[in-house]
Design a protein around this motif. Structure first.
Motif, PDB file in Angstrom:
ATOM      1  N   HIS A 111     -10.611  10.175 -11.793  1.00 14.14           N
ATOM      2  CA  HIS A 111      -9.833  10.637 -10.641  1.00 14.14           C
ATOM      3  C   HIS A 111      -8.319  10.399 -10.831  1.00 14.14           C
ATOM      4  CE1 HIS A 111      -9.098  11.346  -6.340  1.00 14.14           C
ATOM      5  NE2 HIS A 111      -8.352  10.271  -6.349  1.00 14.14           N
ATOM      6  N   HIS A 115      -4.970  12.957 -10.746  1.00 13.29           N
ATOM      7  CA  HIS A 115      -3.691  12.887 -10.026  1.00 13.29           C
ATOM      8  C   HIS A 115      -2.517  13.137 -10.977  1.00 13.29           C
ATOM      9  CE1 HIS A 115      -4.687  12.072  -5.915  1.00 13.29           C
ATOM     10  NE2 HIS A 115      -5.426  11.013  -6.193  1.00 13.29           N
ATOM     11  N   GLY A 167      -0.935   3.336  -0.207  1.00 14.74           N
ATOM     12  CA  GLY A 167      -1.521   4.143   0.873  1.00 14.74           C
ATOM     13  C   GLY A 167      -2.192   3.262   1.912  1.00 14.74           C
ATOM     14  N   PHE A 170       0.355   1.908   4.181  1.00 15.73           N
ATOM     15  CA  PHE A 170       0.687   2.889   5.218  1.00 15.73           C
ATOM     16  C   PHE A 170      -0.417   2.929   6.277  1.00 15.73           C
ATOM     17  CE2 PHE A 170       3.831   4.880   2.286  1.00 15.73           C
ATOM     18  CZ  PHE A 170       4.857   5.103   3.189  1.00 15.73           C
ATOM     19  N   GLY A 183      -2.612   6.956   7.905  1.00 19.12           N
ATOM     20  CA  GLY A 183      -1.368   6.401   8.414  1.00 19.12           C
ATOM     21  C   GLY A 183      -0.103   6.950   7.774  1.00 19.12           C
ATOM     22  N   GLY A 184      -0.194   7.355   6.493  1.00 23.40           N
ATOM     23  CA  GLY A 184       1.011   7.812   5.785  1.00 23.40           C
ATOM     24  C   GLY A 184       1.717   8.947   6.502  1.00 23.40           C
ATOM     25  N   VAL A 281       0.366   9.201  -1.500  1.00 27.06           N
ATOM     26  CA  VAL A 281       1.667   8.656  -1.075  1.00 27.06           C
ATOM     27  C   VAL A 281       2.828   9.459  -1.689  1.00 27.06           C
ATOM     28  CG1 VAL A 281       3.117   6.573  -1.050  1.00 27.06           C
ATOM     29  CG2 VAL A 281       0.655   6.378  -0.682  1.00 27.06           C
TER      30      VAL A 281
HETATM   31  O1  KG4 Z   1      -4.783  10.384  -3.134  1.00 28.97           O
HETATM   32  P1  KG4 Z   1      -5.328  10.351  -1.757  1.00 28.97           P
HETATM   33  O2  KG4 Z   1      -5.462  11.663  -1.020  1.00 28.97           O
HETATM   34  O3  KG4 Z   1      -6.745   9.674  -1.723  1.00 28.97           O
HETATM   35  C1  KG4 Z   1      -7.052   8.558  -2.526  1.00 28.97           C
HETATM   36  O4  KG4 Z   1      -7.321   8.772  -3.742  1.00 28.97           O
HETATM   37  O5  KG4 Z   1      -6.959   7.444  -1.969  1.00 28.97           O
HETATM   38  O6  KG4 Z   1      -4.415   9.334  -0.923  1.00 28.97           O
HETATM   39  C2  KG4 Z   1      -4.652   9.053   0.424  1.00 28.97           C
HETATM   40  C3  KG4 Z   1      -3.565   8.109   0.898  1.00 28.97           C
HETATM   41  C4  KG4 Z   1      -3.778   7.601   2.320  1.00 28.97           C
HETATM   42  O7  KG4 Z   1      -3.637   6.190   2.314  1.00 28.97           O
HETATM   43  C5  KG4 Z   1      -2.658   8.282   3.106  1.00 28.97           C
HETATM   44  O8  KG4 Z   1      -2.181   7.499   4.198  1.00 28.97           O
HETATM   45  C6  KG4 Z   1      -1.586   8.448   2.056  1.00 28.97           C
HETATM   46  O9  KG4 Z   1      -2.289   8.752   0.869  1.00 28.97           O
HETATM   47  N1  KG4 Z   1      -0.669   9.542   2.385  1.00 28.97           N
HETATM   48  C7  KG4 Z   1       0.649   9.354   2.634  1.00 28.97           C
HETATM   49  C8  KG4 Z   1       1.170  10.634   2.981  1.00 28.97           C
HETATM   50  N2  KG4 Z   1       0.150  11.550   2.921  1.00 28.97           N
HETATM   51  C9  KG4 Z   1      -0.966  10.852   2.553  1.00 28.97           C
HETATM   52  N3  KG4 Z   1       1.408   8.242   2.600  1.00 28.97           N
HETATM   53  C10 KG4 Z   1       2.719   8.378   2.915  1.00 28.97           C
HETATM   54  N4  KG4 Z   1       3.279   9.539   3.297  1.00 28.97           N
HETATM   55  C11 KG4 Z   1       2.558  10.695   3.332  1.00 28.97           C
HETATM   56  N5  KG4 Z   1       3.132  11.840   3.697  1.00 28.97           N
END
Ligand code: KG4
Ligand code: ZN
Length: 341
Positions: A111, A115, A167, A170, A183-184, A281
């Motif tokens: 995964h 990314h 993340g 956040f 939360g992000g 993030v």
């Molecule tokens: O990569 P992802 O979609 O899933 C994982 O692999 O974990 O990341 C999800 C994380 C969550 O903690 C979410 O709050 C954060 O990414 N996230 C953000 C934003 N959009 C998503 N954090 C800060 N600002 C954003 N705009």
């Protein structure tokens, strides 16, 4: 070469069709965030059950939107880790079923590598501009990793979080501030109306290391909120949106400044030619702005919807692998704690 990318490691059921690792023919993401929002975090049992319900319709929709039939597909890539075991199993078993029944090549993808390869989707070509070595920051709900990429498939982990991921900082911060999940995006949204009157928050650093640590910052936020008697005990009060916005904005600044400063330190220590940002993030607008303002080398960051979990990044990573290794992986199992580098 037309590949299907399947991603179910967390709470997104995502399937995409990608051509030659770079061009997205379809990209379908069924998010479950509303189902988890009442809990303020992902409930693994709920996530895996929902993946079971959505995986086949999402595969069918991704094929339909690409205007292709399954027999025109040359290979299937699927995330086999890291992530939630029950969620990963749904994607891996669906991929195996599709691959066996249609005699298609199958490939397991890390995964985190997905990314990174999200940066190859679209206009940019990190391989020729800026070229290797590249420093990769993956900041997601489960990881804050600094990975040195020396070539395709060549990764070295040089920094990671010791406690909470960015993340997670956040998401937990948003919960402390009475905001929604994830939360992000909530913290980013409300921070827009925050002003500079609020005292700043600490920038956590581990001396002599490129590792991150966010749990102290989260505690500092909790103390500040408790100090103002928001939400908590008998004389608690509910703050207005502007008060929350001020605190959210200095909290966001502290997370972003910590990430950008440490990543740029890694950039200069390893004399890399560029930086790749990935993970949810990396969708954060302040983080993107700060990197572009402060980085001495080229910054490559996918559009926000390719920073969060999606199938296209898995399709792209699969293509870069299949160029070198042809592979049938029928015996593949999920590896929830898989690492990269
Ligand atoms: O990569 P992802 O979609 O899933 C994982 O692999 O974990 O990341 C999800 C994380 C969550 O903690 C979410 O709050 C954060 O990414 N996230 C953000 C934003 N959009 C998503 N954090 C800060 N600002 C954003 N705009
Ligand atoms: Zn992710």
């Amino acid at each position: 070469m037309k590949l299907i990318g399947i991603e179910t490691s967390c709470d997104e059921t995502a399937v995409s069709v990608v051509e030659d690792g770079r061009s997205i023919l379809s990209n379908v993401v069924a998010t479950q965030s509303e189902m988890h929002s009442d809990f303020g975090g992902i409930v693994p049992e709920v996530a895996s059950r929902q993946h079971l319900v959505t995986i086949i319709p999402v595969v069918n929709r991704a094929l339909a939107e690409s205007n292709l039939e399954i027999n025109q597909i040359d290979g299937i890539g699927v995330t086999y880790g890291p992530g939630l075991a029950g969620s990963l199993l749904v994607g891996v078993n669906a991929a195996k079923g599709l691959a066996i029944s249609h005699d298609i090549q199958l490939y397991g993808v890390n995964h985190l590598e997905g990314h990174i390869y999200a940066s190859w989707l679209g206009e940019e070509d990190p391989e020729s501009d800026p070229g290797f070595p590249i420093m990769c920051l993956i900041a997601s709900g489960g990881h804050t990793d600094l990975i040195l990429m020396e070539g395709h498939g060549q990764f070295k982990l040089i920094g990671r979080t010791r406690d909470d991921a960015a993340g997670e900082a956040f998401d937990k911060g948003a919960r402390v501030l009475g905001l929604g999940f994830p939360g992000g995006p909530e913290i980013q949204r409300i921070s827009r109306s925050g002003s500079g009157e609020e005292p700043s928050m600490p920038r956590p650093r581990i001396k002599g290391s490129l590792d991150f640590s966010f749990s102290g910052l989260k505690t500092a936020l909790l103390r500040r909120v408790e100090g103002r008697r928001w939400y908590s005990d008998s004389d608690a009060r509910v703050p207005d949106d502007l008060e929350v916005a001020h605190v959210a904005s200095v909290y966001q600044e502290a997370i972003v400044d910590t990430i950008v400063s440490l990543t740029l330190e890694a950039v200069s220590s390893y004399k890399v030619k560029g930086v790749i940002l990935g993970g949810g993030v990396a969708a954060n607008s302040l983080l993107r702005e700060e990197f572009n303002k402060r980085s001495p080398v080229k910054v490559i960051v996918p559009e926000p919807k390719l920073c969060t979990d999606n199938g296209a990044m898995i399709g792209s990573a699969t293509w870069f692998h299949l160029r070198h290794e042809a592979s049938y992986q029928w015996n593949m199992d999920v590896v929830p704690s898989l690492r990269l580098g």
